[in-house]
Write an enzyme that holds these catalytic residues in place. Structure first.
Site, PDB file in Angstrom:
ATOM      1  N   ASP A   1      -8.982  -0.374   5.517  1.00 19.00           N
ATOM      2  CA  ASP A   1      -8.912   0.927   6.203  1.00 19.00           C
ATOM      3  C   ASP A   1      -8.490   2.067   5.280  1.00 19.00           C
ATOM      4  O   ASP A   1      -8.787   3.229   5.558  1.00 19.00           O
ATOM      5  CB  ASP A   1      -7.895   0.848   7.345  1.00 19.00           C
ATOM      6  CG  ASP A   1      -6.499   0.492   6.814  1.00 19.00           C
ATOM      7  OD1 ASP A   1      -6.387  -0.500   6.055  1.00 19.00           O
ATOM      8  OD2 ASP A   1      -5.535   1.215   7.126  1.00 19.00           O
TER       9      ASP A   1
ATOM     10  N   ARG B   1     -14.823  -6.824  -0.075  1.00 16.25           N
ATOM     11  CA  ARG B   1     -14.093  -6.387   1.135  1.00 16.25           C
ATOM     12  C   ARG B   1     -13.433  -5.015   0.933  1.00 16.25           C
ATOM     13  O   ARG B   1     -12.823  -4.739  -0.095  1.00 16.25           O
ATOM     14  CB  ARG B   1     -13.031  -7.427   1.466  1.00 16.25           C
ATOM     15  CG  ARG B   1     -12.197  -7.103   2.713  1.00 16.25           C
ATOM     16  CD  ARG B   1     -10.866  -6.470   2.360  1.00 16.25           C
ATOM     17  NE  ARG B   1     -10.027  -6.278   3.547  1.00 16.25           N
ATOM     18  CZ  ARG B   1      -8.968  -5.489   3.586  1.00 16.25           C
ATOM     19  NH1 ARG B   1      -8.604  -4.814   2.529  1.00 16.25           N
ATOM     20  NH2 ARG B   1      -8.273  -5.360   4.692  1.00 16.25           N
ATOM     21  N   VAL B   2     -13.574  -4.150   1.923  1.00 15.61           N
ATOM     22  CA  VAL B   2     -12.915  -2.840   1.908  1.00 15.61           C
ATOM     23  C   VAL B   2     -12.091  -2.724   3.193  1.00 15.61           C
ATOM     24  O   VAL B   2     -12.583  -3.047   4.277  1.00 15.61           O
ATOM     25  CB  VAL B   2     -13.957  -1.694   1.840  1.00 15.61           C
ATOM     26  CG1 VAL B   2     -13.266  -0.343   1.948  1.00 15.61           C
ATOM     27  CG2 VAL B   2     -14.761  -1.776   0.539  1.00 15.61           C
TER      28      VAL B   2
ATOM     29  N   THR C   1      -0.658   1.713   6.990  1.00 21.95           N
ATOM     30  CA  THR C   1      -0.594   0.515   6.153  1.00 21.95           C
ATOM     31  C   THR C   1      -0.467  -0.713   7.044  1.00 21.95           C
ATOM     32  O   THR C   1       0.292  -0.705   8.002  1.00 21.95           O
ATOM     33  CB  THR C   1       0.584   0.579   5.159  1.00 21.95           C
ATOM     34  OG1 THR C   1       0.656  -0.691   4.490  1.00 21.95           O
ATOM     35  CG2 THR C   1       1.915   0.871   5.835  1.00 21.95           C
ATOM     36  N   GLY C   2      -1.241  -1.729   6.722  1.00 26.39           N
ATOM     37  CA  GLY C   2      -1.205  -2.945   7.526  1.00 26.39           C
ATOM     38  C   GLY C   2      -2.543  -3.653   7.495  1.00 26.39           C
ATOM     39  O   GLY C   2      -3.313  -3.475   6.545  1.00 26.39           O
TER      40      GLY C   2
ATOM     41  N   THR D   1       0.859  -1.193   0.000  1.00 20.85           N
ATOM     42  CA  THR D   1       0.000   0.000   0.000  1.00 20.85           C
ATOM     43  C   THR D   1       0.892   1.238   0.000  1.00 20.85           C
ATOM     44  O   THR D   1       1.998   1.195   0.537  1.00 20.85           O
ATOM     45  CB  THR D   1      -0.883  -0.027   1.267  1.00 20.85           C
ATOM     46  OG1 THR D   1      -1.802  -1.101   1.149  1.00 20.85           O
ATOM     47  CG2 THR D   1      -1.638   1.268   1.487  1.00 20.85           C
TER      48      THR D   1
HETATM   49  N1  ASP Z   1      -4.334  -1.556   4.867  1.00 18.74           N
HETATM   50  C1  ASP Z   1      -4.556  -2.175   3.592  1.00 18.74           C
HETATM   51  C2  ASP Z   1      -5.886  -2.894   3.625  1.00 18.74           C
HETATM   52  O1  ASP Z   1      -6.209  -3.508   4.601  1.00 18.74           O
HETATM   53  C3  ASP Z   1      -3.493  -3.140   3.205  1.00 18.74           C
HETATM   54  C4  ASP Z   1      -2.090  -2.691   3.450  1.00 18.74           C
HETATM   55  O2  ASP Z   1      -1.851  -1.591   3.943  1.00 18.74           O
HETATM   56  O3  ASP Z   1      -1.155  -3.444   3.179  1.00 18.74           O
HETATM   57  O4  ASP Z   1      -6.577  -2.879   2.626  1.00 18.74           O
END
Ligand code: ASP
Length: 343
Positions: free
Chosen positions: A240, A237-238, A260-261, A209
């Site tokens: 954050d 699915r959505v 991100t995560g 991300t």
């Molecule tokens: N936070 C993002 C999500 O859950 C994925 C990511 O940051 O790697 O869609």
């Protein structure tokens, strides 16, 4: 005669004492401190890297791309541009790169499609724009900006969001624009069709991300995030990233944050706005606030990931509880810095 001399001598001493006090006063010392004229921080995702398989070439490619994104944003800021324009300038090249899970390099859903999410927030006005599950716009971050600037809404999703993009002249692409062998192989492994279990790259399936936060010379903060979401996601699915307060937040009174995560955890911990609220209402430093949310709250909940953030004075906090986070930062008068692993 001697009385006058004594008086002048007293004046002279008084003047010297005042001059000394003024010269050594903390106010003056403060004025002399170099002011942060602008600052920019970016990320390219957080997660786990199989370091045994990480090649020097791939590592260099990530550093170069992060540097190019930083420089694009820095050029805007150095020329007196806005924080909003700077974060867009930084994110678009990362969306166009194969390296990140955003735009061109987005992961696949379980159905074999690419559904992208993005958001942006203006810390001066608290205006925001977000899109979720878009499939045809080339740069979702530009669409998020358009939602903020020219629609009466904050968040658009799915086909309606793509239609809004098309109607407003944004560049549209076919789904196969987002096809990359690396991401397809990843999906096949996750779907159980590819039994080798061997990804084409050394990054875990969530990595990539992108996000940016800037403080401009006018004192305004802005933050933005763009992603393909999680690989193999289902049922619309959505995460954050397009949710204001979870993946993105900016407020001139406190700070700007992009995360991100594990999106499911970032949403429930309202990560981005919690950090800014700890700064604004509890008087915590940015570093303390980000550490409390990312290293304590998220860890207790079991959520992995990280954030990049800037406060209104240009202080930087880049905090992650995962193994690594692609990241970079630059301030006025300093050279840009990029980093991948823990310092
Ligand atoms: N936070 C993002 C999500 O859950 C994925 C990511 O940051 O790697 O869609």
């Amino acid at each position: 005669m001697s009385g006058t001399l004594v008086r002048y001598t007293r004046y002279l001493i008084a003047a010297l004492v005042i001059a000394f006090i003024v010269a050594s006063s903390p106010v003056r010392a403060e004025e002399e401190k170099p002011m942060v004229k602008y600052a920019l921080v970016i990320h390219g995702g957080a997660g786990k890297i199989d370091q045994a398989r990480m090649t020097a070439e791939l590592e260099t490619a990530y550093h170069e791309m992060l540097l190019a994104a930083l420089k694009a944003g820095q050029t805007v800021l150095a020329n007196g541009g806005t924080s909003l324009d700077a974060i867009i300038a930084a994110i678009v090249p990362m969306e166009d790169s194969l390296l990140f899970n955003a735009g061109k390099g987005a992961v696949f859903t379980n159905a074999g499609t690419n559904e992208l999410d993005a958001s942006i927030m203006d810390g001066k006005t608290l205006q925001a724009g977000a899109v979720a599950g878009v499939m045809r716009v080339k740069n979702p971050i530009l669409l998020a900006r358009a939602v903020m600037d020219i629609s009466p809404h904050v968040m658009l999703q799915g086909d309606g969001a793509d239609t809004f993009a098309e109607e407003n002249g944004l560049e549209m692409v076919e789904q196969d624009y987002f096809y990359t062998e690396r991401r397809w192989k990843q999906l096949e492994i996750l779907r159980g069709n590819d039994k080798t279990g061997r990804l084409l790259d050394p990054l875990d399936e969530k990595f990539g991300t992108v996000g940016a936060v800037a403080l401009d010379v006018h004192g305004n903060l802005a933050a933005a995030t763009s992603t393909g979401g999680t690989a193999n996601k289902r049922w619309g699915r959505v995460g954050d990233s397009p949710i204001i307060g979870a993946g993105t937040y900016a407020n001139n009174r406190s700070c700007g944050v992009s995360g991100t995560g594990d999106g499911e955890y970032f949403i429930r911990a309202t990560v981005a706005s919690s950090i800014c609220h700890l700064v604004e209402y509890k008087g915590l430093s940015l570093e303390e606030a980000a550490t409390a949310v990312v290293m304590e709250q998220l860890v207790q909940m079991g959520g992995s990931g990280g954030i990049i953030s800037l406060d209104k004075d240009g202080n930087v906090a880049l905090i992650f509880n995962s193994e690594s986070m692609f990241r970079g930062w630059v301030k006025a008068g300093q050279d840009p810095v990029t980093s991948i692993y823990k310092d």
